[in-house]
Enzyme design. Structure first.
Site, PDB file in Angstrom:
ATOM      1  N   ASP A  25       2.630  -0.312  11.679  1.00 57.65           N
ATOM      2  CA  ASP A  25       2.592  -1.639  12.307  1.00 57.65           C
ATOM      3  C   ASP A  25       3.901  -2.413  12.156  1.00 57.65           C
ATOM      4  OD1 ASP A  25       2.379  -1.926   9.575  1.00 57.65           O
ATOM      5  OD2 ASP A  25       0.819  -3.460   9.637  1.00 57.65           O
ATOM      6  N   ARG A  73      -5.414  -1.741   9.157  1.00 63.29           N
ATOM      7  CA  ARG A  73      -5.423  -3.201   8.979  1.00 63.29           C
ATOM      8  C   ARG A  73      -5.694  -3.908  10.307  1.00 63.29           C
ATOM      9  NH1 ARG A  73      -3.452  -5.834   4.345  1.00 63.29           N
ATOM     10  NH2 ARG A  73      -2.227  -4.026   3.790  1.00 63.29           N
ATOM     11  N   THR A  79       4.360   2.849   5.636  1.00 67.23           N
ATOM     12  CA  THR A  79       2.951   2.447   5.621  1.00 67.23           C
ATOM     13  C   THR A  79       2.202   3.339   6.589  1.00 67.23           C
ATOM     14  OG1 THR A  79       1.392   0.762   6.426  1.00 67.23           O
ATOM     15  CG2 THR A  79       3.639   0.540   7.192  1.00 67.23           C
ATOM     16  N   GLY A 113       0.839  -1.214   0.000  1.00 67.57           N
ATOM     17  CA  GLY A 113       0.000   0.000   0.000  1.00 67.57           C
ATOM     18  C   GLY A 113       0.863   1.249   0.000  1.00 67.57           C
ATOM     19  N   ASP A 157       5.580  -4.899   5.977  1.00 65.09           N
ATOM     20  CA  ASP A 157       6.171  -6.205   6.290  1.00 65.09           C
ATOM     21  C   ASP A 157       6.109  -7.203   5.121  1.00 65.09           C
ATOM     22  OD1 ASP A 157       3.463  -6.438   6.553  1.00 65.09           O
ATOM     23  OD2 ASP A 157       3.492  -7.351   8.541  1.00 65.09           O
ATOM     24  N   ASP A 215      -0.066   2.462   8.462  1.00 61.30           N
ATOM     25  CA  ASP A 215      -0.543   1.671   9.609  1.00 61.30           C
ATOM     26  C   ASP A 215       0.374   1.744  10.833  1.00 61.30           C
ATOM     27  OD1 ASP A 215      -2.477   0.909   7.828  1.00 61.30           O
ATOM     28  OD2 ASP A 215      -1.653  -1.087   7.484  1.00 61.30           O
ATOM     29  N   ARG A 240       1.105  -5.420  -5.478  1.00 58.24           N
ATOM     30  CA  ARG A 240       1.320  -6.593  -4.629  1.00 58.24           C
ATOM     31  C   ARG A 240       1.440  -7.769  -5.591  1.00 58.24           C
ATOM     32  NH1 ARG A 240      -3.026  -3.950  -1.019  1.00 58.24           N
ATOM     33  NH2 ARG A 240      -1.818  -3.094   0.705  1.00 58.24           N
TER      34      ARG A 240
HETATM   35  O1  F6P Z   1      -1.601  -1.217   4.751  1.00 61.09           O
HETATM   36  C1  F6P Z   1      -2.166  -0.002   4.390  1.00 61.09           C
HETATM   37  C2  F6P Z   1      -3.646  -0.146   4.198  1.00 61.09           C
HETATM   38  O2  F6P Z   1      -4.169   1.102   3.786  1.00 61.09           O
HETATM   39  C3  F6P Z   1      -4.426  -0.678   5.413  1.00 61.09           C
HETATM   40  O3  F6P Z   1      -4.651   0.319   6.382  1.00 61.09           O
HETATM   41  C4  F6P Z   1      -5.675  -1.204   4.759  1.00 61.09           C
HETATM   42  O4  F6P Z   1      -6.239  -2.246   5.537  1.00 61.09           O
HETATM   43  C5  F6P Z   1      -5.166  -1.742   3.444  1.00 61.09           C
HETATM   44  O5  F6P Z   1      -3.942  -1.083   3.175  1.00 61.09           O
HETATM   45  C6  F6P Z   1      -6.087  -1.505   2.281  1.00 61.09           C
HETATM   46  O6  F6P Z   1      -5.547  -2.128   1.175  1.00 61.09           O
HETATM   47  P1  F6P Z   1      -6.060  -1.903  -0.321  1.00 61.09           P
HETATM   48  O7  F6P Z   1      -5.520  -0.590  -0.803  1.00 61.09           O
HETATM   49  O8  F6P Z   1      -5.488  -3.051  -1.063  1.00 61.09           O
HETATM   50  O9  F6P Z   1      -7.553  -1.896  -0.261  1.00 61.09           O
END
Ligand code: F6P
Length: 328
Positions: A134, A176, A130, A15, A107, A132, A76
């Protein structure tokens, strides 16, 4: 200084987060400073397998320190998770004479880098980026501070309309599986209650707390809900549940979503990204591999990628207490 490293590849993966561009810029300019070649790899591990590399010099990153998103794009990759995919990636890097990688992401990105290093003994350094926050081994990931400011700004606006209509708002924020964004932005925006995965408040205590806040004279309320919260109901079910059990509240839901990932990075994130990029390149030039650069006690320190992936980033429990006192 390692004589083996003449060309470094830089990529962003997972992300996106505000400050990714500032981190790319820092890696590119640090390479230029040390007269090392640098190539930008597009779309993360996908781009490595496709050989989507473009040379980057100091001027190629002008005007991006203040831009959200990532100029290198992000993805990804499923194929990179297979040994065959990683073999293709290694061949592409060798063909392009890339000697080492700086991977910017979370991660999942570090895990990819670590496996790749194990299989091909290829030098890798990670930069945590990120919203998050995390990642173990850094108190702040790049993008977290900007996301907090975005969320606080949104909640301030929601509060205006909430108080005009005497409403209760559930505001769902990202993160997340962790509650860093919810907890910090919740305290910053003065939320009445903060629901995070690390602390199961329970539905009864939530109702109790909302009743208490009504009794204390509050006409409107904001409850911040982390997307990974485990109260057992999603944010819309939570609204229905509270409405069914508390007819004194008119309840609304606001899911902030991907706007939290965008926007111009804060000064904090730009400075952090600049410091981490310098340290990442210098660590490779010292002949080290498999480390993540992180902010610990105000200094940029190294943590082994294995620890960064395995370790758990913990929320600041003192903030929970502060929040409780603030909502008296
Ligand atoms: O890891 C960053 C994040 O924005 C999280 O907070 C969220 O759960 C996820 O990515 C959303 O992912 P996507 O952009 O694939 O919907």
């Amino acid at each position: 200084m390692s004589k083996n490293i003449k060309k470094i590849g830089v990529m962003t993966s997972g992300g996106d987060a505000p400050g990714m561009n500032a981190a790319i810029r820092s890696v590119v300019r640090t390479c230029a400073y040390y007269n090392i070649e640098c190539v930008g790899i597009y779309r993360g591990f996908e781009g490595i397998m496709e050989g989507d590399f473009r040379p980057m010099d100091a001027r190629s990153v002008k005007g991006i320190v203040n831009k959200g998103g990532t100029v290198l794009k992000s993805a990804r990759s499923k194929e990179f998770r297979t040994p065959e995919g990683r073999k293709i990636a290694h061949d592409q890097l060798k063909n392009a004479q890339v000697d080492a990688l700086v991977v910017i992401g979370g991660d999942g990105t570090f895990n990819g880098g670590l496996v790749f290093n194990k299989e091909f003994d290829f030098p890798v350094i990670g930069i945590p980026c990120t919203i998050d926050n995390d990642i173990f081994g850094t108190t702040h990931t790049i993008g977290f501070d900007t996301a907090l400011n975005t969320v606080v700004d949104c909640i301030d606006k929601i509060r205006d309309t909430a108080s005009s209509h005497n409403r209760l708002f559930f505001v769902e924020v990202m993160g997340r599986d962790v509650g860093h964004i919810a907890l910090n932005a919740g305290v910053g925006a003065g939320a009445e209650e903060i629901l995070i995965p690390e602390e199961n408040l329970g539905l009864d205590r939530l109702l109790e707390s909302l009743h208490r806040s009504k009794r204390s004279g509050k006409s409107s309320s904001i409850v911040v809900v982390a997307e990974g919260d485990k109260i057992g109901k999603n944010v819309f079910e939570l609204k229905d549940y509270v409405e069914a059990n508390m007819d004194e509240y008119d309840v609304r839901v606001s899911v902030l979503g991907h706007m939290q990932r965008g926007g111009s990075p804060s000064c904090f994130d730009r400075v952090l990204a600049s410091r981490m990029g310098v340290k990442a390149v210098e660590t490779l030039l010292e002949g080290k591999t498999n480390y993540m650069v992180g902010l610990l006690n105000e200094k940029i320190e190294l943590t082994h990628l294995r620890e960064a992936i395995k370790g758990q980033s913990k929320i600041d429990r003192e903030l929970l207490r502060v929040s409780e006192i603030m909502t008296t």
